[in-house]
Design a protein around this motif. Structure first.
Motif, PDB file in Angstrom:
ATOM      1  N   SER A 119      24.878 -15.835  55.973  1.00  0.00           N
ATOM      2  CA  SER A 119      24.026 -15.035  55.094  1.00  0.00           C
ATOM      3  C   SER A 119      22.570 -15.175  55.488  1.00  0.00           C
ATOM      4  N   ALA A 120      21.791 -14.198  55.077  1.00  0.00           N
ATOM      5  CA  ALA A 120      20.350 -14.230  55.293  1.00  0.00           C
ATOM      6  C   ALA A 120      19.712 -15.176  54.278  1.00  0.00           C
ATOM      7  N   GLY A 121      18.402 -15.024  54.078  1.00  0.00           N
ATOM      8  CA  GLY A 121      17.658 -15.997  53.302  1.00  0.00           C
ATOM      9  C   GLY A 121      17.971 -16.031  51.818  1.00  0.00           C
ATOM     10  N   THR A 122      17.995 -17.218  51.271  1.00  0.00           N
ATOM     11  CA  THR A 122      17.988 -17.537  49.855  1.00  0.00           C
ATOM     12  C   THR A 122      18.978 -16.698  49.052  1.00  0.00           C
ATOM     13  N   ALA A 123      18.499 -15.700  48.296  1.00  0.00           N
ATOM     14  CA  ALA A 123      19.375 -14.953  47.391  1.00  0.00           C
ATOM     15  C   ALA A 123      20.469 -14.179  48.115  1.00  0.00           C
ATOM     16  N   ALA A 124      20.322 -13.964  49.423  1.00  0.00           N
ATOM     17  CA  ALA A 124      21.389 -13.291  50.166  1.00  0.00           C
ATOM     18  C   ALA A 124      22.664 -14.118  50.164  1.00  0.00           C
ATOM     19  N   GLY A 125      22.546 -15.414  49.884  1.00  0.00           N
ATOM     20  CA  GLY A 125      23.741 -16.234  49.743  1.00  0.00           C
ATOM     21  C   GLY A 125      24.606 -15.779  48.586  1.00  0.00           C
ATOM     22  N   ILE A 126      23.964 -15.269  47.534  1.00  0.00           N
ATOM     23  CA  ILE A 126      24.721 -14.727  46.409  1.00  0.00           C
ATOM     24  C   ILE A 126      25.507 -13.500  46.874  1.00  0.00           C
ATOM     25  N   ASP A 127      24.846 -12.639  47.645  1.00  0.00           N
ATOM     26  CA  ASP A 127      25.523 -11.445  48.161  1.00  0.00           C
ATOM     27  C   ASP A 127      26.737 -11.830  49.004  1.00  0.00           C
ATOM     28  N   ALA A 128      26.573 -12.829  49.856  1.00  0.00           N
ATOM     29  CA  ALA A 128      27.669 -13.227  50.751  1.00  0.00           C
ATOM     30  C   ALA A 128      28.832 -13.821  49.972  1.00  0.00           C
ATOM     31  N   THR A 129      28.532 -14.681  49.002  1.00  0.00           N
ATOM     32  CA  THR A 129      29.622 -15.298  48.245  1.00  0.00           C
ATOM     33  C   THR A 129      30.369 -14.264  47.408  1.00  0.00           C
ATOM     34  N   LEU A 130      29.632 -13.346  46.784  1.00  0.00           N
ATOM     35  CA  LEU A 130      30.302 -12.310  45.989  1.00  0.00           C
ATOM     36  C   LEU A 130      31.110 -11.362  46.878  1.00  0.00           C
ATOM     37  N   ILE A 137      31.936 -12.462  37.792  1.00  0.00           N
ATOM     38  CA  ILE A 137      31.035 -13.547  38.195  1.00  0.00           C
ATOM     39  C   ILE A 137      29.597 -13.042  38.245  1.00  0.00           C
ATOM     40  N   ALA A 138      29.399 -11.856  38.798  1.00  0.00           N
ATOM     41  CA  ALA A 138      28.052 -11.295  38.902  1.00  0.00           C
ATOM     42  C   ALA A 138      27.425 -11.081  37.525  1.00  0.00           C
ATOM     43  N   ARG A 139      28.216 -10.606  36.579  1.00  0.00           N
ATOM     44  CA  ARG A 139      27.675 -10.391  35.234  1.00  0.00           C
ATOM     45  C   ARG A 139      27.215 -11.702  34.613  1.00  0.00           C
ATOM     46  N   ARG A 140      27.989 -12.758  34.795  1.00  0.00           N
ATOM     47  CA  ARG A 140      27.590 -14.051  34.243  1.00  0.00           C
ATOM     48  C   ARG A 140      26.322 -14.576  34.917  1.00  0.00           C
ATOM     49  N   MET A 141      26.148 -14.241  36.193  1.00  0.00           N
ATOM     50  CA  MET A 141      24.962 -14.679  36.921  1.00  0.00           C
ATOM     51  C   MET A 141      23.781 -13.734  36.728  1.00  0.00           C
ATOM     52  N   VAL A 142      24.017 -12.607  36.057  1.00  0.00           N
ATOM     53  CA  VAL A 142      22.993 -11.577  35.813  1.00  0.00           C
ATOM     54  C   VAL A 142      22.414 -11.095  37.139  1.00  0.00           C
ATOM     55  N   CYS A 183      27.757 -23.792  44.025  1.00  0.00           N
ATOM     56  CA  CYS A 183      28.275 -24.411  42.797  1.00  0.00           C
ATOM     57  C   CYS A 183      28.452 -23.373  41.697  1.00  0.00           C
ATOM     58  N   GLU A 184      27.488 -22.465  41.569  1.00  0.00           N
ATOM     59  CA  GLU A 184      27.529 -21.462  40.512  1.00  0.00           C
ATOM     60  C   GLU A 184      28.691 -20.494  40.702  1.00  0.00           C
ATOM     61  N   VAL A 185      28.905 -20.044  41.921  1.00  0.00           N
ATOM     62  CA  VAL A 185      29.949 -19.047  42.175  1.00  0.00           C
ATOM     63  C   VAL A 185      31.340 -19.668  42.138  1.00  0.00           C
ATOM     64  N   PHE A 186      31.488 -20.845  42.761  1.00  0.00           N
ATOM     65  CA  PHE A 186      32.829 -21.400  42.930  1.00  0.00           C
ATOM     66  C   PHE A 186      33.123 -22.621  42.045  1.00  0.00           C
ATOM     67  N   GLY A 187      32.094 -23.222  41.464  1.00  0.00           N
ATOM     68  CA  GLY A 187      32.317 -24.451  40.712  1.00  0.00           C
ATOM     69  C   GLY A 187      32.337 -24.311  39.208  1.00  0.00           C
ATOM     70  N   MET A 188      32.008 -23.131  38.674  1.00  0.00           N
ATOM     71  CA  MET A 188      31.967 -22.924  37.226  1.00  0.00           C
ATOM     72  C   MET A 188      33.322 -22.472  36.699  1.00  0.00           C
ATOM     73  N   ASP A 189      33.664 -22.942  35.520  1.00  0.00           N
ATOM     74  CA  ASP A 189      34.897 -22.524  34.861  1.00  0.00           C
ATOM     75  C   ASP A 189      34.645 -21.207  34.133  1.00  0.00           C
ATOM     76  N   ARG A 190      35.212 -20.125  34.652  1.00  0.00           N
ATOM     77  CA  ARG A 190      35.071 -18.815  34.023  1.00  0.00           C
ATOM     78  C   ARG A 190      36.442 -18.229  33.690  1.00  0.00           C
ATOM     79  N   SER A 191      37.387 -19.114  33.435  1.00  0.00           N
ATOM     80  CA  SER A 191      38.743 -18.664  33.147  1.00  0.00           C
ATOM     81  C   SER A 191      38.809 -17.826  31.879  1.00  0.00           C
ATOM     82  N   ASP A 192      37.849 -18.026  30.949  1.00  0.00           N
ATOM     83  CA  ASP A 192      37.841 -17.224  29.728  1.00  0.00           C
ATOM     84  C   ASP A 192      37.526 -15.761  30.001  1.00  0.00           C
TER      85      ASP A 192
END
Length: 318
Positions: free
Chosen positions: A158-169, A184-189, A22-31
């Motif tokens: 992807s591997a466990g938990t936070a590795a999902g962030i790596d895979a999506t990015l 996207i990564a900067r917004r997610m810190v 949801c965070e990677v693909f569902g957020m409006d970051r058009s700005d």
């Protein structure tokens, strides 16, 4: 072009991995110049609560038929033994694979893809705690441990938990470019791309030494890793010839004396890097590996990252 993304949820869906999609693909970051995705969450019976692994439920507006439109289907983690896969989801996943859509699993979501038959003959990964189970239950899958994610054709696991962030990015970078992935990564810190694999996260306590006739020697060796632990030294302590000792050692431990000693030294190095302020050179000396360069060589081969990087990730400061 990656524009349409759908996330199917089933019983025991993991809230964290679901939230990653949801965070990677569902957020409006058009700005920030990030294109909006046509994003949807789907379930077998829209509007009915779907229990999550954390005890609360989610409800969706779309059924699994929405998956037919997706350029990317993201399958979150579930409890593998408690999450039956609805036949409708299996049909949609197979149809997506046939048309060449991207399909991504996060953590134990790989079991969903494996149950649908999508991972047969492919390389795939999952959380390190579940890799053996995945390999045993689905022998046709080439299960890989030492990675944060695996891309095989149109399927990413992807591997466990936070590795999902790596895979999506990774997929965003591949499809939409590094600028979009970095935004996207900067917004997610989070870092746009992490080094190393999940081998560094595998729990590795100093193991109980189990052997038969060599038990006392192995226990002494683990307590004296900074000493000379050559075959000659160990054989003399066991009161055997070097040839007999080496043969007995492999029979009882499944490894050569050198390989076994090195693995014990690297395990100790991990603990020292986590729990002490000793320099890498000092850690090398206290583990019997001699120099920082030798430590770095063996540590990187076994753990998949350098001692310095490992310490930055796992150093206990509290």
């Amino acid at each position: 072009m990656l524009r349409n993304v759908a996330v199917p949820v089933v019983n025991t869906v993991s809230p964290f991995e679901f939230a990653v999609a949801c965070e990677v693909f569902g957020m409006d970051r058009s700005d920030q110049g990030v294109p909006n995705f046509d994003f949807a969450v789907c379930s077998e019976r829209p509007g009915e609560p779907v229990p999550t692994a954390m005890g609360f439920s989610v409800a969706t507006e779309h059924g699994f038929e929405r998956l037919a439109e997706a350029d990317l289907i993201v399958v979150p983690a579930t409890k593998p033994r408690e999450a039956p896969i609805p036949p409708a989801l299996v049909r949609e996943l197979r149809a997506a694979d046939e048309r060449g859509a991207w399909i991504m699993s996060l953590c134990s979501g790989a079991f969903t893809l494996a149950k649908a038959g999508l991972l047969d003959g492919r390389r795939a990964t999952t959380h390190w705690m579940n890799t053996n189970e995945l390999a045993e239950e689905f022998p046709a899958v080439d299960v890989v441990l030492d990675v944060l994610f695996v891309e095989d054709g149109n399927i990413i696991t992807s591997a466990g938990t936070a590795a999902g962030i790596d895979a999506t990015l990774h997929l965003v970078r591949k499809e939409l470019g590094a600028t979009v992935a970095s935004a996207i990564a900067r917004r997610m810190v989070v870092p746009p791309q992490r080094d190393g694999g999940q081998r560094q996260y595998v729990e590795a306590p100093l193991p109980a030494v189990e052997a038969d006739s060599l038990q006392p020697v192995l226990e002494w060796a683990t307590e004296n890793l900074a000493e000379d632990l050559s075959v000659e030294t160990l054989a003399r302590r066991a009161m055997m010839s070097e040839r007999t000792f080496a043969r007995r050692f492999r029979a009882e431990t499944g490894a050569t004396p050198h390989a076994w000693v090195t693995s014990q030294r690297v395990l100790l190095a991990r603990r020292l890097l986590e729990d002490t302020d000793a320099s890498v050179e000092q850690v090398a000396g206290r583990t019997g590996l001699g120099t920082a360069a030798i430590l770095r060589h063996h540590f990187t081969r076994q753990v998949g990252t350098t001692p310095q990087a490992y310490r930055r990730t796992f150093r206990c400061t509290g």
